[in-house]
Design a protein around this motif. Structure first.
Motif, short mmCIF file in Angstrom:
data_model
loop_
_atom_site.label_atom_id
_atom_site.label_comp_id
_atom_site.label_asym_id
_atom_site.label_seq_id
_atom_site.Cartn_x
_atom_site.Cartn_y
_atom_site.Cartn_z
N GLU A 3 0.83 -1.20 0.00
CA GLU A 3 0.00 0.00 0.00
C GLU A 3 0.87 1.25 0.00
OE1 GLU A 3 -4.02 1.59 2.30
OE2 GLU A 3 -2.69 0.16 3.28
N THR A 11 -6.67 5.51 4.66
CA THR A 11 -7.40 4.39 5.26
C THR A 11 -7.37 4.45 6.78
OG1 THR A 11 -6.90 2.97 3.36
CG2 THR A 11 -7.55 1.88 5.40
N SER A 14 -9.31 7.52 8.21
CA SER A 14 -10.75 7.32 8.16
C SER A 14 -11.22 6.40 9.28
CB SER A 14 -11.13 6.72 6.80
OG SER A 14 -12.53 6.51 6.71
N LYS A 15 -10.45 5.34 9.58
CA LYS A 15 -10.83 4.43 10.67
C LYS A 15 -10.78 5.14 12.02
CE LYS A 15 -9.22 0.17 8.45
NZ LYS A 15 -8.21 -0.91 8.50
#
Length: 844
Positions: A3, A11, A14-15
């Motif tokens: 990634e 990612t 956002s979590k």
């Protein structure tokens, strides 16, 4: 890991943010962090989500742990705010991040962070050093665990400079080492604390972590240009407003201001109250400058509304009352975007200017310099979902008596763009596009220069602060009339401890064991507090009290004697009064006119798990009662069953006159699920050696063998009758930890670390670090010992060893630097503490 950095960040962010995507500035700052392109300052408008720096740093740390390079992202972040407040946005953010990480154990970020810690327990430790919070020591228990520490300038700054207020001999180097090495210090709203911002940059220039191959970073965060460094983070927030609807709501939220000229200051509060009570806004915030005046304004508004509709917040309030504000009464209405069903009023001093996430639709204040006024406007329509109106009152001063900054601020406001109804546009966007001139800002305080000599002096942590330069001058610059400050609390045990029959050592030990927690204390300017104490009734002036100074030393004196002391002698100390001596009114101290001062030592927001008892024997019969409580027990059997499982300390105090009696003050702390165990000395030495080596391997591999050897020797000084017999052990089976001391006074001041040092000298006399770690692991040898620390049979040998220990300390300071040496000590102390935690014993 396949990634990309950007994908990993988006990612993970956002979590951690409940599916809210990052703003462009947040993505850009993350890229700067992982590419070692560190800015030293960041200027963003109010409402831009600056506390997201916590997530950005943590995700950058996680990325570096997974992908490298190592040791570029600090393992700890200290977020420094200027005020003690009820709800700190940074604390809420940090605790939310920790809870989210705990709920996703299989996430790559959480796994990478958790793998850091020695016991692989938690991915993130969170501790708070301000307000009504007690230090839970999560951040310092395991220095390998990533940690966020939220604290005030005083609490973080004093610890960074080796002079943590009431930290004591053990923790001062411990905390300095952890804050000065492998730490990013974020100075929030640094334009309000220019002296502290300057201090941080001076410490950074000294490269405190360089000699132990770790990073130390400073980030000055501000809503204005003051305090900007040499490497600013430059970003156009118009990009964020264009890409994010949420950002745009806050950035362009309607905020209109009106100026009101008043004839004089005496009519100001009357007109401000009238404006507050006018129909319209459902939530009104009034800023009043003095705590007593704020309390009076709150009463007046209560008389015309109801107590349920009015909240008071001042920096002098006791933490116990401040903590309860957020769950009880009107204050909660200011914490959420939704409008309440009836009007509410918050009367506050400058304590509500910074770091408190509140919002009102109406804000009322006297004119201030632009630094502070813009902070207050940041509490207006903060969530961007309603309209906001500000009413700013000012007096036109007589010629020659103007406050230059306030005059320039007034002119600045008049020059800002206008809205359609003629009001002044004070939205975040308007302020950002039309910043105030430098002349409208507060005058910089006179600031002290930092040099190596001062750090060397302060790092001698076995020395008292008496006669040393006070670090306050470097934290705040030259102070106004509101400094110095002193704390005050009420304690039931004062009447038992403040006597000639209780030794100074027992008094010190009692307050060290049963420490004063932040929720208990109120803080006021020392001069004002002394004046109030003088106003106590004459029959109370002779009452004995306890005073704990900034070094943690406890002294007994009368109220009259304390009021005759110099202000500087009382600075940053705490005065302990017996309950009923003086009054508490809205969390503030008053000589008369409120509820009698009460003991809340065991009633903090945090689970303090501690109790105090008075056990009394009269004519052979024992009774026991819990202090500051209604609980009582007849006979010792049931009481002993009740207190089973805690750590106990008892102090014999005088019995009642004319009776065959005895009394014990019993302090119970640190409740445990399992009983204290006896630990063989040999087993403990092996365990500490093993853990110390593992911690050193992870933190600073070149000293792992030294750490292991230091662990093998660090408690060998307990292998003698001078320690074993008084502590309840025996020479037949030497113990490192005993269930209960037999007679600690019989040691006569002997320190087992000194004995351990003498044991290690013959075989390791060339290894300065090993010997110093042994000597200093309970806080001594920086640079000296008390003469009584040596075993009586080895006094001559001990004098020579003590002198050499001081020279050794100097050599190591030069080799590793003051913070580097303190960091290595902290790692070793942590190994000792973790070993004690694993075997179920106490690390002290």
């Amino acid at each position: 890991m396949s990634e990309s950095p950007c994908g990993f960040f988006e990612t993970s962010f956002s979590k951690l943010s409940g599916c809210v995507p990052p703003y462009p500035w947040q993505k850009e700052l993350f890229a700067r962090f992982i590419n070692a392109d560190w800015p030293d300052s960041l200027e963003l408008p109010t409402g831009a989500g600056k506390t997201a720096i916590l997530k950005i740093w943590l995700i950058a740390l996680g990325w570096s742990l997974i992908n490298g390079p190592e040791n570029t992202i600090p393992r700890r972040l200290a977020w420094v705010v200027n005020r003690r407040v009820v709800v700190d946005q940074a604390t809420d953010e940090a605790e939310g991040i920790a809870n989210t990480l705990a709920g996703m154990p299989n996430d790559p970020l959480a796994q990478a962070l958790r793998a850091c810690s020695f016991q692989n327990k938690i991915p993130l430790a969170v501790s708070t050093l301000r307000g009504g919070k007690a230090d839970n020591r999560e951040w310092s228990r395991d220095p390998l665990t990533p940690a966020i520490i939220v604290g005030t300038v005083d609490m973080i700054g004093s610890r960074l400079l080796f002079r943590g207020y009431r930290d004591g001999r053990y923790y001062r180097p411990y905390h300095a080492g952890l804050l000065g090495v492998d730490t990013l210090i974020v100075n929030d709203e640094s334009h309000l604390t220019p002296a502290f911002a300057r201090l941080l940059r001076a410490v950074e220039a000294l490269r405190p972590a360089e000699r132990v191959k770790k990073p130390f970073r400073v980030l000055l965060v501000s809503a204005t240009e003051r305090g900007m460094g040499d490497r600013p983070f430059q970003h156009d927030v118009a990009v964020d407003a264009a890409e994010s609807e949420q950002f745009r709501y806050v950035y362009e939220a309607e905020k209109r201001a009106w100026l009101h000229e008043i004839p004089d200051q005496t009519t100001a509060r009357t007109q401000m109250i009238e404006r507050a009570l006018a129909p319209g806004a459902l939530r009104t915030i009034l800023f009043i400058e003095k705590p007593e005046q704020a309390a009076d304004v709150a009463r007046q508004i209560e008389n015309k509304t109801s107590p349920e509709q009015v909240a008071l917040l001042t920096g002098t309030m006791r933490g116990y009352e401040r903590d309860r504000l957020k769950t009880e009464g009107a204050f909660a209405a200011f914490l959420k975007p939704d409008l309440p069903d009836r009007p509410y009023y918050l009367v506050a001093t400058s304590a509500a200017e910074v770091g408190v996430n509140i919002s009102g639709e109406r804000m009322i204040t006297l004119i201030q310099d632009s630094d502070r006024l813009l902070q207050r406007l940041g509490r207006l329509n903060r969530f961007g979902v309603q309209a906001g109106e500000a009413h700013i009152f000012y007096v036109t001063p007589k010629e020659g008596k103007e406050n230059p900054a306030e005059k320039q601020t007034l002119e600045y406001l008049r020059a800002l763009p206008r809205t359609g109804d003629g009001a002044i546009d004070v939205s975040c966007r308007s302020i950002r596009e039309n910043p105030p001139p430098k002349e409208a800002r507060s005058e910089l305080p006179r600031m002290a220069l930092l040099d190596d000599r001062l750090i060397g002096l302060w790092s001698q942590t076995t020395a008292s602060s008496q006669g040393m330069p006070l670090v306050d001058h470097w934290l705040h610059g030259k102070q106004d009339d509101d400094y110095p400050e002193t704390e005050l609390a009420w304690r039931t045990e004062v009447e038992f401890l403040a006597t000639e029959d209780v030794s100074k050592a027992e008094q010190d030990a009692a307050l060290d064991r049963y420490r004063v927690l932040p929720h208990e204390v109120l803080k006021e300017p020392t001069s004002r507090l002394l004046e109030k104490l003088k106003e106590l009734p004459e029959d109370q002036q002779g009452r004995k009290i306890l005073f704990e100074n900034r070094d943690g030393e406890v002294k007994v004196c009368s109220i009259q004697e304390i009021t005759n002391r110099k202000k500087n002698d009382l600075q940053d100390g705490v005065i302990l009064l017996p309950p009923g001596c003086g009054c508490i009114d809205r969390g503030m101290f008053q000589p008369t006119g409120g509820t009698l001062g009460n003991d809340v030592a065991d009633k903090g927001e945090e689970d303090t798990e501690r109790r105090r008892y008075l056990a009394v024997r009269v004519d052979g019969e024992w009774t026991a009662s819990q202090l500051a409580s209604d609980q009582q027990w007849s006979g010792l059997k049931h009481w002993r069953e009740h207190i089973k499982g805690g750590k106990l300390m008892s102090i014999r105090i005088p019995g009642q006159d004319g009776e065959d009696s005895e009394r014990l003050l019993v302090l119970q702390t640190y409740f445990k699920k399992k009983e204290q165990k006896e630990i063989d000395l040999k087993d403990h030495l092996e365990e500490v050696a093993r853990i110390a080596r593992q911690i050193a391997r992870a933190a600073f591999p070149e000293v792992e063998e030294t750490f292991e050897s230091a662990g093998q020797f660090h408690d060998k000084g307990k292998n003698c009758d001078a320690w074993q017999i008084p502590m309840g052990g025996s020479m037949d089976r030497p113990l490192a930890k005993t269930k209960k001391p037999a007679n600690p006074k019989a040691m006569g001041g002997y320190r087992h670390e000194f004995g351990s040092l003498l044991e290690a000298l013959p075989s390791h006399q060339e290894n300065d670090l090993l010997l110093h770690l042994i000597a200093s692991h309970h806080g001594w040898a920086r640079p000296y010992w008390e003469e009584k620390a040596c075993h009586p049979e080895k006094r001559d040998e001990g004098k020579k060893a003590a002198l050499e220990a001081a020279k050794r300390f100097s050599r190591l300071q030069h080799r590793y630097g003051p913070w580097g040496l303190a960091y290595l000590e902290a790692l070793f102390k942590a190994a000792d503490g973790i070993a004690s935690e694993l075997d179920g014993s106490d690390s002290a």
